[in-house]
Design an enzyme around this catalytic site. Structure first.
Site, PDB file in Angstrom:
ATOM      1  N   HIS A   1      65.326  18.963  62.881  1.00 64.44           N
ATOM      2  CA  HIS A   1      66.173  17.986  62.187  1.00 64.44           C
ATOM      3  C   HIS A   1      65.812  16.597  62.708  1.00 64.44           C
ATOM      4  O   HIS A   1      65.745  16.399  63.928  1.00 64.44           O
ATOM      5  CB  HIS A   1      67.653  18.256  62.449  1.00 64.44           C
ATOM      6  CG  HIS A   1      68.163  19.522  61.821  1.00 64.44           C
ATOM      7  ND1 HIS A   1      68.242  19.689  60.446  1.00 64.44           N
ATOM      8  CD2 HIS A   1      68.592  20.682  62.365  1.00 64.44           C
ATOM      9  CE1 HIS A   1      68.708  20.902  60.184  1.00 64.44           C
ATOM     10  NE2 HIS A   1      68.919  21.528  61.321  1.00 64.44           N
TER      11      HIS A   1
ATOM     12  N   ARG B   1      60.597  23.268  56.619  1.00 65.80           N
ATOM     13  CA  ARG B   1      61.237  22.167  55.877  1.00 65.80           C
ATOM     14  C   ARG B   1      60.491  21.655  54.652  1.00 65.80           C
ATOM     15  O   ARG B   1      60.969  20.750  53.985  1.00 65.80           O
ATOM     16  CB  ARG B   1      61.529  20.978  56.811  1.00 65.80           C
ATOM     17  CG  ARG B   1      62.396  21.309  58.013  1.00 65.80           C
ATOM     18  CD  ARG B   1      63.769  21.802  57.611  1.00 65.80           C
ATOM     19  NE  ARG B   1      64.654  21.955  58.771  1.00 65.80           N
ATOM     20  CZ  ARG B   1      65.544  22.941  58.882  1.00 65.80           C
ATOM     21  NH1 ARG B   1      65.665  23.845  57.944  1.00 65.80           N
ATOM     22  NH2 ARG B   1      66.322  23.007  59.939  1.00 65.80           N
TER      23      ARG B   1
ATOM     24  N   ASN C   1      73.290  27.771  64.788  1.00 64.32           N
ATOM     25  CA  ASN C   1      74.052  28.850  64.186  1.00 64.32           C
ATOM     26  C   ASN C   1      73.182  30.096  64.084  1.00 64.32           C
ATOM     27  O   ASN C   1      72.158  30.059  63.418  1.00 64.32           O
ATOM     28  CB  ASN C   1      74.523  28.419  62.785  1.00 64.32           C
ATOM     29  CG  ASN C   1      75.545  29.381  62.213  1.00 64.32           C
ATOM     30  OD1 ASN C   1      76.089  30.222  62.936  1.00 64.32           O
ATOM     31  ND2 ASN C   1      75.797  29.270  60.926  1.00 64.32           N
TER      32      ASN C   1
ATOM     33  N   HIS D   1      68.266  36.443  64.646  1.00 67.53           N
ATOM     34  CA  HIS D   1      68.926  35.723  65.753  1.00 67.53           C
ATOM     35  C   HIS D   1      70.251  36.327  66.230  1.00 67.53           C
ATOM     36  O   HIS D   1      71.296  35.703  66.190  1.00 67.53           O
ATOM     37  CB  HIS D   1      69.135  34.255  65.403  1.00 67.53           C
ATOM     38  CG  HIS D   1      69.644  33.967  64.004  1.00 67.53           C
ATOM     39  ND1 HIS D   1      70.718  34.606  63.459  1.00 67.53           N
ATOM     40  CD2 HIS D   1      69.195  33.107  63.056  1.00 67.53           C
ATOM     41  CE1 HIS D   1      70.918  34.145  62.236  1.00 67.53           C
ATOM     42  NE2 HIS D   1      69.999  33.234  61.964  1.00 67.53           N
TER      43      HIS D   1
ATOM     44  N   ASP E   1      63.564  30.761  65.456  1.00 69.53           N
ATOM     45  CA  ASP E   1      64.492  30.048  64.556  1.00 69.53           C
ATOM     46  C   ASP E   1      64.263  28.539  64.695  1.00 69.53           C
ATOM     47  O   ASP E   1      65.209  27.749  64.687  1.00 69.53           O
ATOM     48  CB  ASP E   1      65.954  30.423  64.839  1.00 69.53           C
ATOM     49  CG  ASP E   1      66.896  29.952  63.731  1.00 69.53           C
ATOM     50  OD1 ASP E   1      66.417  29.454  62.693  1.00 69.53           O
ATOM     51  OD2 ASP E   1      68.129  30.064  63.920  1.00 69.53           O
TER      52      ASP E   1
HETATM   53 ZN   LIG Z   1      69.973  31.939  60.306  1.00 69.65          ZN
END
Ligand SMILES: [Zn+2]
Length: 430
Positions: free
Chosen positions: A310, A65, A279, A233, A306
């Site tokens: 957040h 991030r 996702n 993923h 992954d």
């Molecule tokens: Zn991705």
């Protein structure tokens, strides 16, 4: 620089044909000796009896991030989470603000990470400028700056034509293209797996075919260009099967799965709400079984988290509006040990292949290497873990700046106890 003696653990590195009780002497960041009964002549001795001494874990898919998303994670908090999870090296995806599409941004990330002295960072640079799928980045300059792979993660590489041009360049520079396989025209506005759970919850579904058509496209382009495709993923039964067939055909393809995709199905969305929104989405029980079979038979090359932090206020939005993603650096080993090793699906040696040997091979960094090995003269990046330590994960006590995990409160068996990067202890379990 101080020396370190790791005594009495079970050294386990499949790549080096190492499996047995050994002592490991480290000096100046390098492994100097691997033998039994090395005398206590180091500045520091670590008692590793009853533990596994593994080449350091490498996570080739994380989101740290920084820059631009410091409300959710920073390099410092993300890398602290990494070493606490036993990872000595991580590859941050380029979908920061700004997108890592310029050599200077790659260099800045590496320099900042080096100053922190936690895990090593090998950045993944964007395939296209701003990852918007229009014009290619300068792959040669990005690799020279230290990028180890290319991806527009967060999105797929937009078109087959762009993928072809990217792969031709990537093959020249010897780096993989990592694709987030999704056809946005098929997953259009979907927020969770398409199926009975989505229907029950009244949420718009993302069909398996959204992932499958993109994996098929990429495999065909990879085969025609001879470039290295790495599928990020992977989550569907069909995608596992296509990668398996691709390997059989001789296509240069590797793939990763996440701990959440080998541990949970879309039923978890009903229980955990936005903490189970990611996702690709959590899929059906049939897909989960196919993913587990792909791990067991070697179709799946590595485990990648992954890790997608957040901030709580973002995940507090409605299911449709909350962002995709869950954190995973601090639970990956515990989940892999619990779901894969203790369940009898794979051996400990296979776990190390999935978490260290293979991910290191896939990114194959020219500097600091070779990672993923325990050998005299090699880099002293070492993960010591207790395979039978039982613990409960509490997201609120984690080192990540964010808390968005569906595994909060889970009882796990297996945890990193000491993480060593370049001969320095960067994490020790309290
Ligand atoms: Zn991705």
């Amino acid at each position: 620089m101080a020396s370190l003696l790791i005594k009495g653990g079970r050294g386990l590195s499949p790549e080096d044909n190492l499996d047995g009780e050994v002592d490991i002497l480290v000096q100046d960041g390098v492994i100097r000796q691997i033998a039994s009964g090395i005398g206590d002549r180091a500045d520091e001795t670590l008692d590793a009896r009853g533990q596994i001494v593994s080449p350091g874990f490498v996570d080739i898919h994380v989101h740290l991030r920084e820059p631009g998303g410091e409300i959710s994670e920073t390099l410092e908090t993300g890398l602290a989470a990494a070493v606490a999870g036993g990872f000595t090296a991580v590859c941050p995806m380029p979908n920061t603000k700004p997108v890592i599409d310029h050599p200077e941004l790659v260099r800045r990330t590496i320099e900042k990470a080096q100053q922190l002295g936690l895990a090593r960072v090998f950045p993944i640079a964007a395939v296209s400028m701003e990852s918007n799928g229009e014009s290619l980045t300068d792959l040669v300059a990005l690799v020279t700056a230290g990028a180890v792979a290319f991806s527009d993660d967060g999105r797929p590489v937009k078109t087959a034509g762009l993928m072809r041009r990217a792969m031709e360049k990537a093959r020249e520079v010897g780096a993989p293209i990592i694709d987030h396989c999704e056809d946005p025209s098929l997953s259009f506005r979907g927020v969770m797996n398409e199926g009975s759970v989505a229907a029950r919850l009244g949420l718009r579904g993302i069909p398996n075919c959204s992932e499958d058509v993109c994996v098929a496209r990429d495999l065909i382009v990879a085969e025609s260009t001879g470039a290295h495709l790495h599928v990020a993923h992977l989550s569907t039964a069909r995608a596992v099967e296509m990668v398996r067939v691709g390997k059989r055909r001789g296509t240069r393809v590797t793939c990763e799965v996440t701990p959440h995709h080998f541990s949970l199905t879309d039923e978890a969305v009903a229980e955990h709400g936005t903490q189970a929104k990611m996702n690709p989405p959590l899929r059906s029980a049939k897909d989960l079984e196919a993913v587990l079979a792909g791990i067991a038979d070697g179709t799946v090359d590595c485990i990648a988290t992954d890790h997608a932090p957040h901030a709580p206020e973002l995940k507090a939005k409605s299911f449709a509006d909350a962002p995709f993603g869950v954190i995973g650096l601090e639970t990956a080993l515990g989940l892999a040990m619990t779901q894969l090793v203790h369940s009898g699906r794979i051996s400990l040696a296979h776990l190390i292949v999935l978490m260290s040997t293979n991910p290191a091979r896939i990114i194959n960094p020219s500097t600091d290497g070779p990672l993923g090995r325990l050998r005299v003269g090699g880099t002293a990046d070492i993960t010591v873990f207790d395979p039978s330590l039982e613990w409960t994960y509490h997201a609120a006590e984690g080192r990540s700046k964010s808390r968005n995990s569906p595994f909060d409160g889970w009882k796990l068996k297996g945890a990193a106890t000491t993480t060593v990067v370049a001969g320095r202890i960067v994490f020790r379990r309290a």
